[in-house]
Design an enzyme around this catalytic site. Structure first.
Site: not given
Ligand code: SAM
Length: 214
Positions: A64
């Site tokens: 993000s």
């Molecule tokens: N905060 C993170 C960083 O600093 O890199 C960025 C996160 S990214 C915007 C969102 C993440 O949520 C992705 O890696 C995606 O695979 C994960 N995600 C989506 N649905 C999910 C779920 N049900 N359980 C765990 N992770 C999930």
């Protein structure tokens, strides 16, 4: 040219992207001025690590934008004693920031390759008070519940399980909404209900069901 520590671009990120945009929590500003964001992106993107945008981290996912990491961290109102559940570890950058603001972070990522990447990034950045798991975050992490806060870093709709795994007085923070139109919502769990507050409009990658191993 930047020095290898990227101190100067990181300081500029804090001043020009966070303070200017209204982030006030000193602990959040301090954490973001210390955590080496460039160590959480691929080497080819390192020169862009401190720019005002999200960046690709592989598997169609993103780290993000710095402002959004700071804003979400600020909205959790952490004081240092909390145990926080994070859904969506991604590359582990938000996890690293949170780990400087609370006692322990429990973070779940559904994509195995990203979970492994976050593990090595966090090891390299020497964050010890973090527990990582590859799995479906929609199920929460029963073993370590209840949590003082739950932060979701993918966009969608809340799982009831998160509220169940939250302490009374705890906070659930997430980008809520359909498709690419999300809004940050903070839910405070009260003894007899929920108090809701809405914040910034935003766009996140989607919250998806199930885990992806390969
Ligand atoms: N905060 C993170 C960083 O600093 O890199 C960025 C996160 S990214 C915007 C969102 C993440 O949520 C992705 O890696 C995606 O695979 C994960 N995600 C989506 N649905 C999910 C779920 N049900 N359980 C765990 N992770 C999930």
């Amino acid at each position: 040219m930047h020095s290898l520590s990227y101190d100067r671009p990181r300081r500029r990120m804090v001043e020009e992207q966070l303070i200017t945009a209204g982030i006030q929590d000193e602990r959040v500003l301090q954490a973001m001025s210390i955590v080496p964001r460039h160590l959480f992106v691929d080497a080819a993107l390192r020169a862009h690590a401190y720019q005002d945008s999200s960046l690709p981290i592989g598997e169609g996912q993103t780290i993000s934008q710095p402002y959004m990491v700071a804003k979400m961290s600020e909205l959790l109102l952490l004081q240092g004693h909390e145990r926080v559940l994070e859904i969506g570890t991604g590359c582990g950058y938000q996890t690293a920031v949170l780990s400087r603001l609370c006692k322990r972070v429990y973070s779940i990522e559904r994509i195995e390759s990203l979970h492994e990447k976050a593990r090595s990034n966090l090891r390299r950045a020497q964050h010890a008070n973090v527990m990582l798991k590859c799995g479906d975050g929609l199920l929460g992490w029963e073993e370590y519940a209840p949590f003082d806060a739950v932060i979701v870093t993918a966009g969608g709709f809340a799982s009831d399980i998160w509220l169940e795994q939250l302490k009374v007085g705890g906070i659930l923070l997430m980008p809520e909404g359909d498709e690419k139109k999300h809004q940050l919502v903070r839910r405070l769990k009260l003894q007899d209900g929920i108090e809701e507050t809405y914040f910034d409009a935003c766009t996140f990658v989607p919250l998806l069901e199930g885990e992806l191993r390969r």
